[in-house]
Design a protein around this motif. Structure first.
Motif, PDB file in Angstrom:
ATOM      1  N   ALA A 235       0.814  -1.215   0.000  1.00 15.49           N
ATOM      2  CA  ALA A 235       0.000   0.000   0.000  1.00 15.49           C
ATOM      3  C   ALA A 235       0.847   1.264   0.000  1.00 15.49           C
ATOM      4  O   ALA A 235       0.312   2.357  -0.198  1.00 15.49           O
ATOM      5  N   ASP A 236       2.157   1.152   0.217  1.00 18.39           N
ATOM      6  CA  ASP A 236       3.035   2.322   0.144  1.00 18.39           C
ATOM      7  C   ASP A 236       3.022   2.951  -1.243  1.00 18.39           C
ATOM      8  O   ASP A 236       3.031   4.169  -1.386  1.00 18.39           O
ATOM      9  N   SER A 237       3.034   2.115  -2.273  1.00 16.77           N
ATOM     10  CA  SER A 237       3.224   2.620  -3.628  1.00 16.77           C
ATOM     11  C   SER A 237       2.051   2.354  -4.558  1.00 16.77           C
ATOM     12  O   SER A 237       1.869   3.088  -5.537  1.00 16.77           O
ATOM     13  N   LEU A 238       1.242   1.329  -4.284  1.00 18.44           N
ATOM     14  CA  LEU A 238       0.190   0.942  -5.226  1.00 18.44           C
ATOM     15  C   LEU A 238      -1.112   1.651  -4.911  1.00 18.44           C
ATOM     16  O   LEU A 238      -2.029   1.085  -4.326  1.00 18.44           O
ATOM     17  N   ASP A 239      -1.193   2.904  -5.286  1.00 20.75           N
ATOM     18  CA  ASP A 239      -2.420   3.682  -5.155  1.00 20.75           C
ATOM     19  C   ASP A 239      -3.476   3.051  -6.071  1.00 20.75           C
ATOM     20  O   ASP A 239      -3.390   3.156  -7.296  1.00 20.75           O
ATOM     21  N   PRO A 240      -4.488   2.360  -5.510  1.00 19.44           N
ATOM     22  CA  PRO A 240      -5.416   1.607  -6.362  1.00 19.44           C
ATOM     23  C   PRO A 240      -6.222   2.508  -7.289  1.00 19.44           C
ATOM     24  O   PRO A 240      -6.778   3.523  -6.870  1.00 19.44           O
ATOM     25  N   GLY A 241      -6.218   2.132  -8.553  1.00 22.17           N
ATOM     26  CA  GLY A 241      -6.888   2.916  -9.574  1.00 22.17           C
ATOM     27  C   GLY A 241      -5.974   3.922 -10.245  1.00 22.17           C
ATOM     28  O   GLY A 241      -6.359   4.537 -11.238  1.00 22.17           O
ATOM     29  N   ARG A 242      -4.764   4.087  -9.713  1.00 20.40           N
ATOM     30  CA  ARG A 242      -3.795   5.021 -10.297  1.00 20.40           C
ATOM     31  C   ARG A 242      -2.542   4.258 -10.729  1.00 20.40           C
ATOM     32  O   ARG A 242      -2.377   3.941 -11.898  1.00 20.40           O
ATOM     33  N   LEU A 243      -1.683   3.961  -9.776  1.00 21.01           N
ATOM     34  CA  LEU A 243      -0.440   3.268 -10.109  1.00 21.01           C
ATOM     35  C   LEU A 243      -0.633   1.762 -10.246  1.00 21.01           C
ATOM     36  O   LEU A 243       0.146   1.088 -10.906  1.00 21.01           O
ATOM     37  N   GLY A 244      -1.659   1.250  -9.629  1.00 21.18           N
ATOM     38  CA  GLY A 244      -1.969  -0.173  -9.731  1.00 21.18           C
ATOM     39  C   GLY A 244      -3.455  -0.375  -9.517  1.00 21.18           C
ATOM     40  O   GLY A 244      -4.213   0.596  -9.395  1.00 21.18           O
ATOM     41  N   HIS A 245      -3.871  -1.643  -9.448  1.00 19.43           N
ATOM     42  CA  HIS A 245      -5.284  -1.959  -9.295  1.00 19.43           C
ATOM     43  C   HIS A 245      -5.419  -3.105  -8.305  1.00 19.43           C
ATOM     44  O   HIS A 245      -4.566  -3.994  -8.236  1.00 19.43           O
ATOM     45  N   GLN A 246      -6.512  -3.082  -7.545  1.00 16.64           N
ATOM     46  CA  GLN A 246      -6.709  -4.111  -6.532  1.00 16.64           C
ATOM     47  C   GLN A 246      -7.027  -5.449  -7.172  1.00 16.64           C
ATOM     48  O   GLN A 246      -7.867  -5.548  -8.075  1.00 16.64           O
ATOM     49  N   LEU A 247      -6.392  -6.490  -6.660  1.00 16.43           N
ATOM     50  CA  LEU A 247      -6.695  -7.862  -7.053  1.00 16.43           C
ATOM     51  C   LEU A 247      -7.550  -8.478  -5.952  1.00 16.43           C
ATOM     52  O   LEU A 247      -7.244  -8.330  -4.767  1.00 16.43           O
ATOM     53  N   GLY A 248      -8.608  -9.171  -6.337  1.00 18.25           N
ATOM     54  CA  GLY A 248      -9.536  -9.683  -5.339  1.00 18.25           C
ATOM     55  C   GLY A 248     -10.524  -8.616  -4.935  1.00 18.25           C
ATOM     56  O   GLY A 248     -10.812  -8.432  -3.751  1.00 18.25           O
ATOM     57  N   ALA A 249     -11.043  -7.895  -5.903  1.00 20.46           N
ATOM     58  CA  ALA A 249     -11.878  -6.725  -5.634  1.00 20.46           C
ATOM     59  C   ALA A 249     -13.349  -7.106  -5.485  1.00 20.46           C
ATOM     60  O   ALA A 249     -14.203  -6.687  -6.269  1.00 20.46           O
ATOM     61  N   GLY A 250     -13.648  -7.942  -4.511  1.00 15.60           N
ATOM     62  CA  GLY A 250     -15.030  -8.224  -4.174  1.00 15.60           C
ATOM     63  C   GLY A 250     -15.608  -9.504  -4.751  1.00 15.60           C
ATOM     64  O   GLY A 250     -16.160 -10.324  -4.015  1.00 15.60           O
ATOM     65  N   THR A 251     -15.494  -9.698  -6.066  1.00 13.13           N
ATOM     66  CA  THR A 251     -16.055 -10.891  -6.699  1.00 13.13           C
ATOM     67  C   THR A 251     -15.110 -11.375  -7.796  1.00 13.13           C
ATOM     68  O   THR A 251     -14.311 -10.606  -8.337  1.00 13.13           O
ATOM     69  N   LEU A 252     -15.253 -12.658  -8.139  1.00 11.62           N
ATOM     70  CA  LEU A 252     -14.461 -13.221  -9.225  1.00 11.62           C
ATOM     71  C   LEU A 252     -14.785 -12.537 -10.545  1.00 11.62           C
ATOM     72  O   LEU A 252     -13.887 -12.224 -11.332  1.00 11.62           O
ATOM     73  N   SER A 253     -16.074 -12.273 -10.794  1.00 15.92           N
ATOM     74  CA  SER A 253     -16.441 -11.656 -12.072  1.00 15.92           C
ATOM     75  C   SER A 253     -15.828 -10.268 -12.204  1.00 15.92           C
ATOM     76  O   SER A 253     -15.436  -9.856 -13.308  1.00 15.92           O
ATOM     77  N   ALA A 254     -15.739  -9.532 -11.100  1.00 17.31           N
ATOM     78  CA  ALA A 254     -15.116  -8.208 -11.162  1.00 17.31           C
ATOM     79  C   ALA A 254     -13.653  -8.327 -11.557  1.00 17.31           C
ATOM     80  O   ALA A 254     -13.153  -7.552 -12.398  1.00 17.31           O
ATOM     81  N   ALA A 268      -5.104   2.184 -21.309  1.00 14.05           N
ATOM     82  CA  ALA A 268      -6.136   2.813 -20.487  1.00 14.05           C
ATOM     83  C   ALA A 268      -6.003   2.434 -19.015  1.00 14.05           C
ATOM     84  O   ALA A 268      -6.575   3.102 -18.150  1.00 14.05           O
ATOM     85  N   TRP A 269      -5.260   1.383 -18.731  1.00 13.22           N
ATOM     86  CA  TRP A 269      -5.125   0.887 -17.358  1.00 13.22           C
ATOM     87  C   TRP A 269      -3.733   1.127 -16.776  1.00 13.22           C
ATOM     88  O   TRP A 269      -3.515   0.941 -15.593  1.00 13.22           O
ATOM     89  N   ARG A 270      -2.822   1.552 -17.648  1.00  5.76           N
ATOM     90  CA  ARG A 270      -1.439   1.727 -17.205  1.00  5.76           C
ATOM     91  C   ARG A 270      -1.318   2.952 -16.304  1.00  5.76           C
ATOM     92  O   ARG A 270      -2.078   3.906 -16.429  1.00  5.76           O
ATOM     93  N   ALA A 271      -0.338   2.953 -15.429  1.00  2.00           N
ATOM     94  CA  ALA A 271      -0.120   4.073 -14.511  1.00  2.00           C
ATOM     95  C   ALA A 271       0.177   5.350 -15.292  1.00  2.00           C
ATOM     96  O   ALA A 271       0.887   5.310 -16.308  1.00  2.00           O
ATOM     97  N   PRO A 272      -0.348   6.508 -14.856  1.00  2.00           N
ATOM     98  CA  PRO A 272      -0.011   7.779 -15.525  1.00  2.00           C
ATOM     99  C   PRO A 272       1.494   7.984 -15.565  1.00  2.00           C
ATOM    100  O   PRO A 272       2.191   7.763 -14.562  1.00  2.00           O
ATOM    101  N   ALA A 273       1.992   8.425 -16.725  1.00  2.00           N
ATOM    102  CA  ALA A 273       3.440   8.489 -16.939  1.00  2.00           C
ATOM    103  C   ALA A 273       4.150   9.351 -15.899  1.00  2.00           C
ATOM    104  O   ALA A 273       5.197   8.965 -15.362  1.00  2.00           O
ATOM    105  N   ALA A 274       3.617  10.516 -15.588  1.00  2.00           N
ATOM    106  CA  ALA A 274       4.291  11.416 -14.653  1.00  2.00           C
ATOM    107  C   ALA A 274       4.359  10.807 -13.259  1.00  2.00           C
ATOM    108  O   ALA A 274       5.399  10.890 -12.584  1.00  2.00           O
ATOM    109  N   GLU A 275       3.265  10.174 -12.814  1.00  2.00           N
ATOM    110  CA  GLU A 275       3.260   9.564 -11.487  1.00  2.00           C
ATOM    111  C   GLU A 275       4.202   8.361 -11.448  1.00  2.00           C
ATOM    112  O   GLU A 275       4.895   8.133 -10.449  1.00  2.00           O
TER     113      GLU A 275
END
Length: 339
Positions: A235-254, A268-275
């Motif tokens: 959680a130090d570096s993986l800002d969910p939805g920005r630099l990374g994305h949560q795995l296990g986000a509630g349901t398998l289908s999600a 569209a899912w890659r981390a913003p270049a500047a960040e």
């Protein structure tokens, strides 16, 4: 270090070797082993037998211990000498003696020792990415990516390996589970569109924390979209939805829908270049060398004071804090009854 080869060789110890190499740019630095005798390194027991504890020369050396399982024993062996704890994982259950500085590799670990060693000197010195990741990683996502989804088997959860990976394959995605030795991990990560890293179950089962979590940073340096658990230092570096994305986000289908979408349109899912650039720059060896320079200055100043006879601050023991809390409650109850 317990040793540098054989079954002891692993991610944490490799990072310690990298740290020793970095520190050689600041001060004379030597790796000392204490479990495994290795011809290229001195052995701790031999050094301690040959060096009287109160020898003035011994006070000029700073000992850094790091292997959490053995830290209490190492601190006892080095009692009376300047020592600091290079803390990766937390949760081993031991208490640090008063005055022993903590050099934490993550904010998660820093916060742990800020709670349980609140009067000890604390510093944040994150692990550095090996230069090869910054030099050769295709962080812009360019190049052919024949692997849709890459998983490293070690530390991965049963959910990831036994549920999510088969489900992704049934969707027609090319999923590779890397289990054995790989000569060039940079090339492997450069060939993947998405990387999954899920270590929460591994560390929860072991009872200690993810100390730093280099694999997601390494994947980001290679332009991969990262889906990860967010436990401990991740959680130090993986800002969910920005630099990374949560795995296990509630349901398998999600998970299936989001990972499939990231494979189909990774930009569209890659981390913003500047960040991403800022994160990787902060993780470079040059940045961490400056952090170490500042931390060692503070640690040396601290030990100069202790060796001159100034006593270290001590945090109150837990039993005393709880006793005070109960006394205050009792006083409030008695005051209400008196009123």
């Amino acid at each position: 270090m317990p040793g540098t080869g054989g079954r002891l060789r692993g991610g944490g110890l490799l990072v310690e070797l990298q740290t020793a190499r970095l520190l050689q740019q600041l001060v004379p630095t030597e790796v000392v082993t204490y479990r495994r005798r290795e011809p290229e390194h001195p052995f701790l027991a031999d050094l301690l037998r040959a060096e009287p504890r109160r020898d003035p020369a011994a006070a000029r050396a700073l000992w850094i211990v790091s292997w959490g399982f053995d830290v209490p024993r190492q601190l006892r062996a080095l009692r009376g000498r300047p020592v600091a704890y290079h803390a990766h994982s937390s949760g081993y259950g031991f208490a640090l003696p008063a005055g022993v500085p903590v050099l934490a590799v993550s904010r998660n670990t820093l916060g742990y020792w800020g709670q349980w060693a609140s009067r000890n000197p604390l510093a944040l010195v994150p692990n550095a990415l090996d230069p090869k990741w910054l030099e050769r990683g295709r962080r812009d996502g360019s190049g052919e990516r024949p692997i849709d989804v890459l998983v490293q088997q070690r530390k991965s959860s049963a959910y990831l390996l036994e549920v999510l990976v088969p489900a992704l394959r049934r969707r027609g995605l090319r999923v590779e589970v890397q289990a054995g030795w790989v000569d060039d991990l940079v090339d492997l990560f450069n060939s993947a569109a998405v990387v999954l890293y899920d270590s929460a179950d591994h560390w929860r089962g072991s009872g200690v924390s993810e100390g730093f979590g280099l694999p997601p940073l390494e994947a980001l340096a290679c332009g991969c979209v990262v889906f990860s658990s967010l436990n401990h230092a991740l959680a130090d570096s993986l800002d969910p939805g920005r630099l990374g994305h949560q795995l296990g986000a509630g349901t398998l289908s999600a998970d299936l829908e989001r990972i499939s979408a990231a494979v189909a349109a990774p930009a569209a899912w890659r981390a913003p270049a500047a960040e991403l650039d800022a994160l990787l720059a902060a993780s470079s060896e040059a940045a961490q060398l400056e952090r170490w320079r500042q931390a060692l200055t503070r640690v040396n100043d601290h030990w100069d004071r202790l060796l001159a006879g100034e006593p270290p601050l001590q945090a109150p023991p837990l039993w005393r804090l709880r006793a005070r809390r109960w006394c205050r409650r009792l006083q409030r109850v008695l005051a209400r009854r008196g009123a």
